[in-house]
Design a protein around this motif. Structure first.
Motif, PDB file in Angstrom:
ATOM      1  N   PRO A  11       0.813  -1.223   0.000  1.00 30.52           N
ATOM      2  CA  PRO A  11       0.000   0.000   0.000  1.00 30.52           C
ATOM      3  C   PRO A  11       0.847   1.274   0.000  1.00 30.52           C
ATOM      4  CG  PRO A  11      -0.888  -1.583   1.553  1.00 30.52           C
ATOM      5  CD  PRO A  11       0.414  -2.149   1.079  1.00 30.52           C
ATOM      6  N   LEU A  12       1.963   1.262   0.722  1.00 28.49           N
ATOM      7  CA  LEU A  12       2.815   2.442   0.737  1.00 28.49           C
ATOM      8  C   LEU A  12       3.418   2.704  -0.635  1.00 28.49           C
ATOM      9  CD1 LEU A  12       4.687   2.004   4.142  1.00 28.49           C
ATOM     10  CD2 LEU A  12       2.843   3.587   3.613  1.00 28.49           C
ATOM     11  N   SER A  13       3.769   1.643  -1.342  1.00 27.62           N
ATOM     12  CA  SER A  13       4.329   1.806  -2.688  1.00 27.62           C
ATOM     13  C   SER A  13       3.290   2.395  -3.634  1.00 27.62           C
ATOM     14  CB  SER A  13       4.823   0.457  -3.226  1.00 27.62           C
ATOM     15  OG  SER A  13       5.868  -0.041  -2.432  1.00 27.62           O
ATOM     16  N   ILE A  14       2.053   1.926  -3.523  1.00 29.17           N
ATOM     17  CA  ILE A  14       0.986   2.443  -4.381  1.00 29.17           C
ATOM     18  C   ILE A  14       0.749   3.923  -4.108  1.00 29.17           C
ATOM     19  CG2 ILE A  14      -1.497   2.291  -4.875  1.00 29.17           C
ATOM     20  CD1 ILE A  14      -1.263  -0.715  -4.310  1.00 29.17           C
ATOM     21  N   ILE A  15       0.687   4.290  -2.820  1.00 26.46           N
ATOM     22  CA  ILE A  15       0.490   5.701  -2.458  1.00 26.46           C
ATOM     23  C   ILE A  15       1.631   6.547  -3.000  1.00 26.46           C
ATOM     24  CG2 ILE A  15       0.362   7.333  -0.536  1.00 26.46           C
ATOM     25  CD1 ILE A  15      -0.945   5.070   1.105  1.00 26.46           C
ATOM     26  N   SER A  16       2.862   6.052  -2.858  1.00 26.86           N
ATOM     27  CA  SER A  16       4.019   6.783  -3.337  1.00 26.86           C
ATOM     28  C   SER A  16       3.964   6.981  -4.846  1.00 26.86           C
ATOM     29  CB  SER A  16       5.298   6.033  -2.945  1.00 26.86           C
ATOM     30  OG  SER A  16       6.450   6.737  -3.359  1.00 26.86           O
ATOM     31  N   ASN A  17       3.540   5.936  -5.573  1.00 22.69           N
ATOM     32  CA  ASN A  17       3.438   6.043  -7.032  1.00 22.69           C
ATOM     33  C   ASN A  17       2.411   7.092  -7.435  1.00 22.69           C
ATOM     34  OD1 ASN A  17       5.374   4.090  -7.453  1.00 22.69           O
ATOM     35  ND2 ASN A  17       3.902   2.423  -7.645  1.00 22.69           N
ATOM     36  N   TYR A  18       1.266   7.108  -6.757  1.00 27.72           N
ATOM     37  CA  TYR A  18       0.234   8.084  -7.092  1.00 27.72           C
ATOM     38  C   TYR A  18       0.669   9.509  -6.740  1.00 27.72           C
ATOM     39  CZ  TYR A  18      -3.508   5.045  -8.706  1.00 27.72           C
ATOM     40  OH  TYR A  18      -4.268   4.188  -9.454  1.00 27.72           O
ATOM     41  N   LEU A  19       1.456   9.647  -5.672  1.00 29.98           N
ATOM     42  CA  LEU A  19       1.997  10.971  -5.361  1.00 29.98           C
ATOM     43  C   LEU A  19       2.922  11.448  -6.478  1.00 29.98           C
ATOM     44  CD1 LEU A  19       2.874  10.894  -1.541  1.00 29.98           C
ATOM     45  CD2 LEU A  19       1.179  12.306  -2.686  1.00 29.98           C
ATOM     46  N   GLY A  20       3.721  10.504  -7.007  1.00 29.23           N
ATOM     47  CA  GLY A  20       4.599  10.849  -8.111  1.00 29.23           C
ATOM     48  C   GLY A  20       3.822  11.291  -9.347  1.00 29.23           C
ATOM     49  N   ILE A  21       2.732  10.571  -9.640  1.00 26.17           N
ATOM     50  CA  ILE A  21       1.881  10.940 -10.775  1.00 26.17           C
ATOM     51  C   ILE A  21       1.289  12.323 -10.570  1.00 26.17           C
ATOM     52  CG2 ILE A  21      -0.262  10.375 -11.988  1.00 26.17           C
ATOM     53  CD1 ILE A  21       0.380   7.408 -11.410  1.00 26.17           C
ATOM     54  N   LEU A  22       0.797  12.573  -9.349  1.00 27.76           N
ATOM     55  CA  LEU A  22       0.193  13.873  -9.052  1.00 27.76           C
ATOM     56  C   LEU A  22       1.219  14.994  -9.139  1.00 27.76           C
ATOM     57  CD1 LEU A  22      -2.388  15.314  -8.237  1.00 27.76           C
ATOM     58  CD2 LEU A  22      -1.870  14.800  -5.840  1.00 27.76           C
ATOM     59  N   ALA A  23       2.438  14.716  -8.690  1.00 28.40           N
ATOM     60  CA  ALA A  23       3.485  15.728  -8.736  1.00 28.40           C
ATOM     61  C   ALA A  23       3.782  16.144 -10.179  1.00 28.40           C
ATOM     62  CB  ALA A  23       4.752  15.201  -8.061  1.00 28.40           C
ATOM     63  N   HIS A  24       3.761  15.171 -11.110  1.00 22.32           N
ATOM     64  CA  HIS A  24       4.008  15.489 -12.517  1.00 22.32           C
ATOM     65  C   HIS A  24       2.913  16.367 -13.094  1.00 22.32           C
ATOM     66  CE1 HIS A  24       7.629  13.276 -13.319  1.00 22.32           C
ATOM     67  NE2 HIS A  24       7.143  12.180 -12.758  1.00 22.32           N
ATOM     68  N   LYS A  25       1.718  16.291 -12.516  1.00 23.33           N
ATOM     69  CA  LYS A  25       0.592  17.076 -13.029  1.00 23.33           C
ATOM     70  C   LYS A  25       0.578  18.503 -12.486  1.00 23.33           C
ATOM     71  CE  LYS A  25      -2.482  13.109 -13.742  1.00 23.33           C
ATOM     72  NZ  LYS A  25      -3.786  12.487 -13.397  1.00 23.33           N
ATOM     73  N   LEU A  26       1.366  18.732 -11.434  1.00 24.07           N
ATOM     74  CA  LEU A  26       1.363  20.052 -10.802  1.00 24.07           C
ATOM     75  C   LEU A  26       2.585  20.858 -11.208  1.00 24.07           C
ATOM     76  CD1 LEU A  26       0.247  19.232  -7.140  1.00 24.07           C
ATOM     77  CD2 LEU A  26      -1.121  20.302  -8.929  1.00 24.07           C
ATOM     78  N   ASP A  27       2.447  22.151 -11.173  1.00 26.01           N
ATOM     79  CA  ASP A  27       3.560  23.058 -11.415  1.00 26.01           C
ATOM     80  C   ASP A  27       4.551  22.943 -10.255  1.00 26.01           C
ATOM     81  OD1 ASP A  27       5.316  25.086 -11.877  1.00 26.01           O
ATOM     82  OD2 ASP A  27       3.833  26.700 -11.848  1.00 26.01           O
ATOM     83  N   GLN A  28       5.826  22.699 -10.558  1.00 25.80           N
ATOM     84  CA  GLN A  28       6.826  22.542  -9.503  1.00 25.80           C
ATOM     85  C   GLN A  28       6.972  23.790  -8.648  1.00 25.80           C
ATOM     86  OE1 GLN A  28      10.592  21.099 -10.779  1.00 25.80           O
ATOM     87  NE2 GLN A  28       9.795  19.187 -11.611  1.00 25.80           N
ATOM     88  N   HIS A  29       6.541  24.909  -9.155  1.00 28.33           N
ATOM     89  CA  HIS A  29       6.647  26.153  -8.392  1.00 28.33           C
ATOM     90  C   HIS A  29       5.302  26.548  -7.773  1.00 28.33           C
ATOM     91  CE1 HIS A  29      10.662  26.672 -10.034  1.00 28.33           C
ATOM     92  NE2 HIS A  29      10.166  26.483 -11.245  1.00 28.33           N
ATOM     93  N   GLY A  30       4.307  25.661  -7.883  1.00 31.46           N
ATOM     94  CA  GLY A  30       2.996  25.955  -7.329  1.00 31.46           C
ATOM     95  C   GLY A  30       2.969  25.813  -5.822  1.00 31.46           C
ATOM     96  N   GLU A  31       1.920  26.342  -5.204  1.00 36.84           N
ATOM     97  CA  GLU A  31       1.847  26.380  -3.744  1.00 36.84           C
ATOM     98  C   GLU A  31       1.647  25.000  -3.128  1.00 36.84           C
ATOM     99  OE1 GLU A  31      -1.623  28.257  -2.155  1.00 36.84           O
ATOM    100  OE2 GLU A  31      -2.750  27.984  -3.995  1.00 36.84           O
ATOM    101  N   HIS A  32       1.126  24.024  -3.878  1.00 33.39           N
ATOM    102  CA  HIS A  32       0.842  22.710  -3.311  1.00 33.39           C
ATOM    103  C   HIS A  32       1.935  21.681  -3.601  1.00 33.39           C
ATOM    104  CE1 HIS A  32      -3.064  24.128  -2.170  1.00 33.39           C
ATOM    105  NE2 HIS A  32      -3.399  24.385  -3.419  1.00 33.39           N
ATOM    106  N   TYR A  33       2.884  22.021  -4.460  1.00 30.64           N
ATOM    107  CA  TYR A  33       3.924  21.057  -4.822  1.00 30.64           C
ATOM    108  C   TYR A  33       4.780  20.690  -3.613  1.00 30.64           C
ATOM    109  CZ  TYR A  33       7.515  18.744  -7.600  1.00 30.64           C
ATOM    110  OH  TYR A  33       8.376  17.811  -8.126  1.00 30.64           O
ATOM    111  N   ASN A  34       5.084  21.679  -2.784  1.00 32.76           N
ATOM    112  CA  ASN A  34       5.930  21.429  -1.614  1.00 32.76           C
ATOM    113  C   ASN A  34       5.267  20.478  -0.628  1.00 32.76           C
ATOM    114  OD1 ASN A  34       8.378  22.006  -0.149  1.00 32.76           O
ATOM    115  ND2 ASN A  34       7.097  23.096   1.321  1.00 32.76           N
TER     116      ASN A  34
END
Length: 203
Positions: free
Chosen positions: A1-24
């Motif tokens: 389950p932790l690996s799955i959560i980590s993978n989805y976080l990675g996917i979400l990070a790619h969809k967000l602007d690295q300089h956006g307020e939620h990326y951090n």
């Protein structure tokens, strides 16, 4: 389950602007998942948990931890936190996850002890000489009501938590176990005006 959560976080990070307020925030969540994974590995191999493996800068560990705690636990409770770090690098030999866990438990206890509107102080010191050894120190002080005599009898043993007292439950037992593995030391003083925990780690 932790690996799955980590993978989805990675996917979400790619969809967000690295300089956006939620990326951090995603970055912090990723670090926390890695920490959980490290804890689980330590539990599966307890003889290796907390073994000194690298040079760790305590100041950096404190800064990263407070970055996550300020918005989630300190500011919502109007807790005033004072940070006094040694200006030089406060380096010790240890395992960063273990040192972070020690600080987390001490800070969580302090937050419980002071309640809403309380005060907490964190200090780091890079040059402490004790028992013919050289140490770095972390000091966590709160202005809570202090630790009762009953809790002090078993303060570093795993006992049932008594939330109203603060500084109890498994937290300090884990701190002591990790410090023993890191060849560190812990001391404290307490009274009606608050409690101070002093942690010493070999340089």
């Amino acid at each position: 389950p932790l690996s799955i959560i980590s993978n989805y976080l990675g996917i979400l990070a790619h969809k967000l602007d690295q300089h956006g307020e939620h990326y951090n925030e995603l970055d912090i969540m990723g670090e926390e998942l890695q920490r959980i994974t490290g804890l689980l590995r330590g539990w599966s191999s307890p003889e290796r948990a907390g073994e000194p493996t690298a040079i760790v800068d305590i100041n950096q560990v404190v800064e990263r931890l407070l970055h996550a705690y300020r918005a989630t636990l300190l500011e919502p409770r109007a807790i005033e936190l004072t940070l006094d770090t040694d200006p030089g690098p406060v380096e010790v030999r240890g395992e960063e996850g273990a040192i972070q866990q020690i600080l987390r438990n001490l800070l969580s206890n302090a937050i419980e002890a002071v309640g809403h509107g309380g005060r907490i102080r964190i200090e780091t010191r890079g040059e402490v000489y004790m028992d013919s050894g050289e140490y770095s120190a972390i000091v966590v002080t709160d202005n809570g009501k202090g630790i009762s005599d009953e809790v002090r009898k078993n303060i570093f043993k795993p006992v049932q938590s008594t939330k109203g007292e603060g500084h109890s439950g498994l937290g300090l037992s884990i701190v002591k176990t990790l410090l023993d593995k890191l060849q560190g030391k812990i001391a404290y003083r307490t009274g009606p005006l608050g409690t101070e925990f002093q942690v010493y780690l070999p340089k």
